[in-house]
Write a protein that holds these residues in place. Sequence first.
Motif, mmCIF file in Angstrom:
data_model
loop_
_atom_site.group_PDB
_atom_site.id
_atom_site.type_symbol
_atom_site.label_atom_id
_atom_site.label_comp_id
_atom_site.label_asym_id
_atom_site.label_seq_id
_atom_site.Cartn_x
_atom_site.Cartn_y
_atom_site.Cartn_z
ATOM 1 N N PRO A 62 0.831 -1.209 0.000
ATOM 2 C CA PRO A 62 0.000 0.000 0.000
ATOM 3 C C PRO A 62 0.864 1.255 0.000
ATOM 4 O O PRO A 62 1.874 1.334 0.694
ATOM 5 C CB PRO A 62 -0.821 -0.123 1.280
ATOM 6 C CG PRO A 62 -0.025 -1.032 2.157
ATOM 7 C CD PRO A 62 0.719 -1.958 1.240
ATOM 8 N N PRO A 64 0.843 5.791 -0.329
ATOM 9 C CA PRO A 64 0.145 6.905 0.314
ATOM 10 C C PRO A 64 -1.246 7.093 -0.290
ATOM 11 O O PRO A 64 -1.500 6.726 -1.442
ATOM 12 C CB PRO A 64 1.043 8.109 0.023
ATOM 13 C CG PRO A 64 1.858 7.708 -1.147
ATOM 14 C CD PRO A 64 1.981 6.216 -1.101
ATOM 15 N N THR A 65 -2.124 7.692 0.485
ATOM 16 C CA THR A 65 -3.468 7.986 0.004
ATOM 17 C C THR A 65 -3.401 9.182 -0.943
ATOM 18 O O THR A 65 -2.391 9.912 -0.995
ATOM 19 C CB THR A 65 -4.411 8.328 1.169
ATOM 20 O OG1 THR A 65 -3.953 9.550 1.763
ATOM 21 C CG2 THR A 65 -4.458 7.215 2.201
ATOM 22 N N THR A 66 -4.482 9.425 -1.633
ATOM 23 C CA THR A 66 -4.554 10.580 -2.534
ATOM 24 C C THR A 66 -4.361 11.867 -1.752
ATOM 25 O O THR A 66 -3.659 12.787 -2.195
ATOM 26 C CB THR A 66 -5.903 10.593 -3.273
ATOM 27 O OG1 THR A 66 -6.042 9.370 -4.001
ATOM 28 C CG2 THR A 66 -5.997 11.769 -4.241
ATOM 29 N N ASP A 67 -4.964 11.958 -0.572
ATOM 30 C CA ASP A 67 -4.817 13.169 0.245
ATOM 31 C C ASP A 67 -3.365 13.380 0.664
ATOM 32 O O ASP A 67 -2.869 14.516 0.674
ATOM 33 C CB ASP A 67 -5.712 13.081 1.490
ATOM 34 C CG ASP A 67 -7.199 13.195 1.145
ATOM 35 O OD1 ASP A 67 -7.518 13.788 0.088
ATOM 36 O OD2 ASP A 67 -8.025 12.702 1.936
ATOM 37 N N GLN A 68 -2.667 12.294 1.004
ATOM 38 C CA GLN A 68 -1.251 12.417 1.379
ATOM 39 C C GLN A 68 -0.408 12.869 0.188
ATOM 40 O O GLN A 68 0.495 13.694 0.332
ATOM 41 C CB GLN A 68 -0.738 11.084 1.916
ATOM 42 C CG GLN A 68 -1.327 10.701 3.261
ATOM 43 C CD GLN A 68 -1.012 9.269 3.653
ATOM 44 O OE1 GLN A 68 -0.910 8.394 2.793
ATOM 45 N NE2 GLN A 68 -0.866 9.029 4.956
ATOM 46 N N ILE A 69 -0.690 12.332 -0.988
ATOM 47 C CA ILE A 69 0.044 12.735 -2.195
ATOM 48 C C ILE A 69 -0.205 14.216 -2.493
ATOM 49 O O ILE A 69 0.724 14.953 -2.806
ATOM 50 C CB ILE A 69 -0.352 11.854 -3.393
ATOM 51 C CG1 ILE A 69 0.126 10.423 -3.159
ATOM 52 C CG2 ILE A 69 0.213 12.426 -4.702
ATOM 53 C CD1 ILE A 69 -0.397 9.427 -4.180
#
Length: 77
Positions: A62, A64-69
Amino acid sequence: MATTVTIEGQVTIPKLVRDRLGIEPGSMVDFKLDPDGRVVLVKVDASNPARRFEALRGRAGPGPTTDQIMALTRGEG
Protein backbone atom coordinates in the motif's frame (compact mmCIF):
# COMPACT_ATOMS: atom_id res chain seq x y z
CA MET A 1 17.51 -9.03 -46.20
CA ALA A 2 14.60 -7.33 -47.84
CA THR A 3 11.00 -8.49 -47.78
CA THR A 4 7.81 -7.15 -49.33
CA VAL A 5 4.87 -5.78 -47.37
CA THR A 6 1.53 -7.24 -48.47
CA ILE A 7 -1.60 -5.16 -48.99
CA GLU A 8 -2.70 -6.32 -45.51
CA GLY A 9 0.52 -4.95 -43.97
CA GLN A 10 2.05 -8.38 -43.42
CA VAL A 11 5.65 -9.41 -44.02
CA THR A 12 7.45 -12.73 -44.04
CA ILE A 13 10.23 -12.93 -41.49
CA PRO A 14 13.23 -14.38 -43.34
CA LYS A 15 14.19 -17.93 -42.32
CA LEU A 16 17.66 -16.84 -41.21
CA VAL A 17 16.09 -14.37 -38.74
CA ARG A 18 13.47 -16.89 -37.55
CA ASP A 19 16.18 -19.48 -36.95
CA ARG A 20 18.44 -17.00 -35.16
CA LEU A 21 15.67 -15.84 -32.81
CA GLY A 22 14.06 -19.25 -32.39
CA ILE A 23 10.78 -18.05 -33.86
CA GLU A 24 8.38 -20.87 -34.71
CA PRO A 25 4.71 -20.89 -35.73
CA GLY A 26 2.74 -19.52 -32.79
CA SER A 27 5.70 -17.58 -31.35
CA MET A 28 5.00 -14.10 -30.07
CA VAL A 29 7.19 -11.24 -31.31
CA ASP A 30 7.42 -7.59 -30.34
CA PHE A 31 8.58 -4.57 -32.31
CA LYS A 32 10.76 -2.05 -30.48
CA LEU A 33 11.03 1.43 -31.97
CA ASP A 34 14.44 3.05 -31.54
CA PRO A 35 14.73 6.86 -31.38
CA ASP A 36 16.83 6.81 -34.56
CA GLY A 37 13.93 5.31 -36.54
CA ARG A 38 15.07 1.69 -36.55
CA VAL A 39 12.65 -1.09 -35.68
CA VAL A 40 13.95 -4.07 -33.71
CA LEU A 41 12.15 -7.42 -33.82
CA VAL A 42 12.27 -9.27 -30.49
CA LYS A 43 10.93 -12.71 -29.65
CA VAL A 44 8.69 -12.52 -26.59
CA ASP A 45 9.73 -15.18 -24.10
CA ALA A 46 6.65 -16.71 -22.44
CA SER A 47 8.54 -16.96 -19.13
CA ASN A 48 9.39 -13.25 -19.19
CA PRO A 49 6.61 -10.67 -19.19
CA ALA A 50 6.28 -8.66 -22.38
CA ARG A 51 5.99 -5.44 -20.41
CA ARG A 52 8.96 -4.09 -18.57
CA PHE A 53 7.21 -3.64 -15.21
CA GLU A 54 4.77 -6.56 -15.34
CA ALA A 55 6.97 -8.70 -13.07
CA LEU A 56 6.77 -6.01 -10.38
CA ARG A 57 2.98 -5.70 -10.42
CA GLY A 58 1.50 -6.12 -6.93
CA ARG A 59 4.83 -6.07 -5.06
CA ALA A 60 4.93 -2.48 -3.80
CA GLY A 61 2.34 -2.79 -1.04
CA PRO A 62 0.00 0.00 0.00
CA GLY A 63 1.19 3.47 -0.87
CA PRO A 64 0.15 6.91 0.31
CA THR A 65 -3.47 7.99 0.00
CA THR A 66 -4.55 10.58 -2.53
CA ASP A 67 -4.82 13.17 0.25
CA GLN A 68 -1.25 12.42 1.38
CA ILE A 69 0.04 12.74 -2.19
CA MET A 70 -1.79 16.04 -2.64
CA ALA A 71 -0.34 17.33 0.64
CA LEU A 72 3.18 16.43 -0.53
CA THR A 73 2.51 18.11 -3.86
CA ARG A 74 1.46 21.28 -2.05
CA GLY A 75 4.53 21.17 0.18
CA GLU A 76 2.50 20.41 3.28
CA GLY A 77 4.26 17.18 4.12
